[in-house]
Design an enzyme around this catalytic site. Sequence first.
Site, PDB file in Angstrom:
ATOM      1  N   ARG A   1      48.461  53.853   1.956  1.00 53.15           N
ATOM      2  CA  ARG A   1      49.492  52.906   2.375  1.00 53.15           C
ATOM      3  C   ARG A   1      50.753  53.629   2.834  1.00 53.15           C
ATOM      4  NH1 ARG A   1      50.063  47.568   1.425  1.00 53.15           N
ATOM      5  NH2 ARG A   1      48.199  46.511   0.723  1.00 53.15           N
TER       6      ARG A   1
ATOM      7  N   HIS B   1      42.822  53.585   0.425  1.00 54.50           N
ATOM      8  CA  HIS B   1      43.817  53.067   1.371  1.00 54.50           C
ATOM      9  C   HIS B   1      45.088  53.899   1.257  1.00 54.50           C
ATOM     10  CE1 HIS B   1      46.007  49.154   2.894  1.00 54.50           C
ATOM     11  NE2 HIS B   1      46.361  50.222   3.563  1.00 54.50           N
TER      12      HIS B   1
ATOM     13  N   HIS C   1      36.791  42.385  -0.108  1.00 55.71           N
ATOM     14  CA  HIS C   1      38.064  41.860  -0.594  1.00 55.71           C
ATOM     15  C   HIS C   1      37.846  40.690  -1.543  1.00 55.71           C
ATOM     16  CE1 HIS C   1      42.310  41.139  -0.942  1.00 55.71           C
ATOM     17  NE2 HIS C   1      42.491  42.285  -0.336  1.00 55.71           N
ATOM     18  N   GLY C   2      38.324  40.894  -2.766  1.00 54.96           N
ATOM     19  CA  GLY C   2      38.256  39.837  -3.766  1.00 54.96           C
ATOM     20  C   GLY C   2      36.880  39.641  -4.383  1.00 54.96           C
TER      21      GLY C   2
ATOM     22  N   ASN D   1      36.251  51.114  -3.838  1.00 52.34           N
ATOM     23  CA  ASN D   1      37.651  51.395  -3.520  1.00 52.34           C
ATOM     24  C   ASN D   1      38.337  51.913  -4.784  1.00 52.34           C
ATOM     25  OD1 ASN D   1      40.508  50.935  -3.417  1.00 52.34           O
ATOM     26  ND2 ASN D   1      40.190  49.823  -1.517  1.00 52.34           N
TER      27      ASN D   1
ATOM     28  N   GLY E   1      36.906  46.989  -5.042  1.00 57.76           N
ATOM     29  CA  GLY E   1      37.807  47.845  -5.803  1.00 57.76           C
ATOM     30  C   GLY E   1      38.258  47.253  -7.117  1.00 57.76           C
ATOM     31  N   HIS E   2      39.129  46.258  -7.035  1.00 59.82           N
ATOM     32  CA  HIS E   2      39.847  45.772  -8.213  1.00 59.82           C
ATOM     33  C   HIS E   2      38.919  45.359  -9.354  1.00 59.82           C
ATOM     34  CE1 HIS E   2      42.413  42.983 -10.550  1.00 59.82           C
ATOM     35  NE2 HIS E   2      43.275  43.953 -10.357  1.00 59.82           N
TER      36      HIS E   2
ATOM     37  N   ASP F   1      41.526  52.967  -5.094  1.00 61.28           N
ATOM     38  CA  ASP F   1      43.000  52.917  -5.052  1.00 61.28           C
ATOM     39  C   ASP F   1      43.627  52.775  -6.438  1.00 61.28           C
ATOM     40  OD1 ASP F   1      42.828  52.973  -2.327  1.00 61.28           O
ATOM     41  OD2 ASP F   1      43.357  50.875  -2.018  1.00 61.28           O
ATOM     42  N   HIS F   2      43.017  51.918  -7.268  1.00 59.86           N
ATOM     43  CA  HIS F   2      43.682  51.609  -8.537  1.00 59.86           C
ATOM     44  C   HIS F   2      43.541  52.701  -9.593  1.00 59.86           C
ATOM     45  CE1 HIS F   2      45.151  48.134  -6.797  1.00 59.86           C
ATOM     46  NE2 HIS F   2      44.008  47.467  -6.762  1.00 59.86           N
TER      47      HIS F   2
ATOM     48  N   ARG G   1      52.012  53.688  -2.494  1.00 59.30           N
ATOM     49  CA  ARG G   1      52.110  53.151  -3.857  1.00 59.30           C
ATOM     50  C   ARG G   1      50.961  53.619  -4.754  1.00 59.30           C
ATOM     51  NH1 ARG G   1      50.918  46.793  -2.696  1.00 59.30           N
ATOM     52  NH2 ARG G   1      52.538  47.112  -1.166  1.00 59.30           N
ATOM     53  N   HIS G   2      49.847  54.019  -4.162  1.00 56.16           N
ATOM     54  CA  HIS G   2      48.764  54.560  -5.004  1.00 56.16           C
ATOM     55  C   HIS G   2      48.196  55.868  -4.424  1.00 56.16           C
ATOM     56  CE1 HIS G   2      46.679  51.904  -2.219  1.00 56.16           C
ATOM     57  NE2 HIS G   2      46.898  50.808  -2.924  1.00 56.16           N
TER      58      HIS G   2
ATOM     59  N   ARG H   1      52.637  57.223 -14.074  1.00 54.60           N
ATOM     60  CA  ARG H   1      53.310  58.358 -14.721  1.00 54.60           C
ATOM     61  C   ARG H   1      53.695  59.463 -13.729  1.00 54.60           C
ATOM     62  NH1 ARG H   1      52.925  58.754 -20.499  1.00 54.60           N
ATOM     63  NH2 ARG H   1      53.459  56.656 -21.071  1.00 54.60           N
TER      64      ARG H   1
ATOM     65  N   THR I   1      48.402  43.047  -2.080  1.00 50.67           N
ATOM     66  CA  THR I   1      47.194  43.648  -1.527  1.00 50.67           C
ATOM     67  C   THR I   1      47.053  43.129  -0.099  1.00 50.67           C
ATOM     68  OG1 THR I   1      44.804  43.964  -1.842  1.00 50.67           O
ATOM     69  CG2 THR I   1      45.692  41.806  -2.450  1.00 50.67           C
ATOM     70  N   THR I   2      46.090  43.679   0.660  1.00 51.85           N
ATOM     71  CA  THR I   2      45.909  43.269   2.056  1.00 51.85           C
ATOM     72  C   THR I   2      45.711  41.760   2.110  1.00 51.85           C
ATOM     73  OG1 THR I   2      44.701  45.340   2.258  1.00 51.85           O
ATOM     74  CG2 THR I   2      44.659  43.877   4.164  1.00 51.85           C
TER      75      THR I   2
ATOM     76  N   GLU J   1      41.037  53.407   4.550  1.00 52.42           N
ATOM     77  CA  GLU J   1      41.694  52.182   5.025  1.00 52.42           C
ATOM     78  C   GLU J   1      43.096  52.554   5.454  1.00 52.42           C
ATOM     79  OE1 GLU J   1      41.832  49.091   2.147  1.00 52.42           O
ATOM     80  OE2 GLU J   1      39.684  49.119   1.857  1.00 52.42           O
TER      81      GLU J   1
ATOM     82  N   GLU K   1      34.580  44.924   9.177  1.00 51.41           N
ATOM     83  CA  GLU K   1      34.493  44.541   7.772  1.00 51.41           C
ATOM     84  C   GLU K   1      35.025  43.113   7.714  1.00 51.41           C
ATOM     85  OE1 GLU K   1      36.144  47.174   4.797  1.00 51.41           O
ATOM     86  OE2 GLU K   1      36.306  45.539   3.367  1.00 51.41           O
TER      87      GLU K   1
HETATM   88  N1  PXP Z   1      38.281  46.019   1.896  1.00 55.96           N
HETATM   89  C1  PXP Z   1      39.535  46.128   2.398  1.00 55.96           C
HETATM   90  C2  PXP Z   1      39.698  46.278   3.858  1.00 55.96           C
HETATM   91  C3  PXP Z   1      40.663  46.128   1.543  1.00 55.96           C
HETATM   92  O1  PXP Z   1      41.897  46.242   2.059  1.00 55.96           O
HETATM   93  C4  PXP Z   1      40.454  46.064   0.154  1.00 55.96           C
HETATM   94  C5  PXP Z   1      41.633  46.132  -0.770  1.00 55.96           C
HETATM   95  O2  PXP Z   1      42.235  47.378  -0.686  1.00 55.96           O
HETATM   96  C6  PXP Z   1      39.139  45.956  -0.321  1.00 55.96           C
HETATM   97  C7  PXP Z   1      38.071  45.907   0.568  1.00 55.96           C
HETATM   98  C8  PXP Z   1      38.846  45.855  -1.783  1.00 55.96           C
HETATM   99  O3  PXP Z   1      39.351  44.668  -2.259  1.00 55.96           O
HETATM  100  P1  PXP Z   1      39.313  44.365  -3.826  1.00 55.96           P
HETATM  101  O4  PXP Z   1      40.174  45.395  -4.473  1.00 55.96           O
HETATM  102  O5  PXP Z   1      39.843  42.973  -3.924  1.00 55.96           O
HETATM  103  O6  PXP Z   1      37.872  44.490  -4.245  1.00 55.96           O
END
Ligand code: PXP
Length: 237
Positions: free
Chosen positions: A44, A42, A190-191, A6, A212-213, A8-9, A48-49, A17, A99-100, A69, A150
């Site tokens: 959104r 994602h 997620h996480g 992911n 992602g994160h 996004d970040h 935001r990103h 910026r 976050t979600t 997403e 998922e």
């Molecule tokens: N899967 C889904 C459906 C999510 O919404 C996210 C966060 O955007 C992730 C995976 C990735 O989560 P993380 O950034 O905590 O790894």
Amino acid sequence: MKLGVNIDHVATLRQARREFDPDPTAAARCCERAGAEGIVAHLREDRRHIQEKDIRALRKIVATRLNLEMSLDEKILAIACSVGPDVATIVPEKRAEITTEGGLDVVKHFRKVKKAAAALTKAGIEVSFFIDPVAAQIIRTKEAGVEMVELHTGAYANAQRRQQISRELDKIRKMTAFARGLGMTVNAGHGLNYNNVQAISRIPGIAELNIGHAIISRAVFVGLEAAVREMVKRIKT
Ligand code: PXP
């Protein structure tokens, strides 16, 4: 088991910026070079990103699979149908959340999610629902005509005590087997991070982990390519 990254970040940093760097498409190429087998982004409602232009640019350059997403918002749905990602993962979205937060409540919003899934399927897009590891949610997903889930690993990732960790892990294991028994494809995410991913990666039947994160955070210190390679290694060994 495959890794979907992911990105996004990467866009979060660029939006700090509102200029050009870092470029999410360059990040996607880098992740793929390092062994990612999917790119997740994602779009959104509050932008935001990731921006709409990012999704369109990613669609052109992603060589693996692009997983978008998205919420059930009509405008986002129209964008998804026009861009045509390989997969659309429906997630619940609240404006104020960082976050979600939870999984999609397919039981409660059955008619609405079924309608959105049908529109995406008609546009040739594979549909996935991001749900908590709960049997009723899996059953209703299948009844909505959606063959991919998922499973939300957030409760597992946030668990502190050993007993709680193993209870959450067990739920994911059991619900993976349950959904596989219904012939569905099971992903999870997620996480997840470098420390907690291996227990999940050993669960039989999970096709892909979306992370992602943790990867983008690690990339600040070692570079994105190295961060992705490290995660691929954790998942595959
Ligand atoms: N899967 C889904 C459906 C999510 O919404 C996210 C966060 O955007 C992730 C995976 C990735 O989560 P993380 O950034 O905590 O790894």
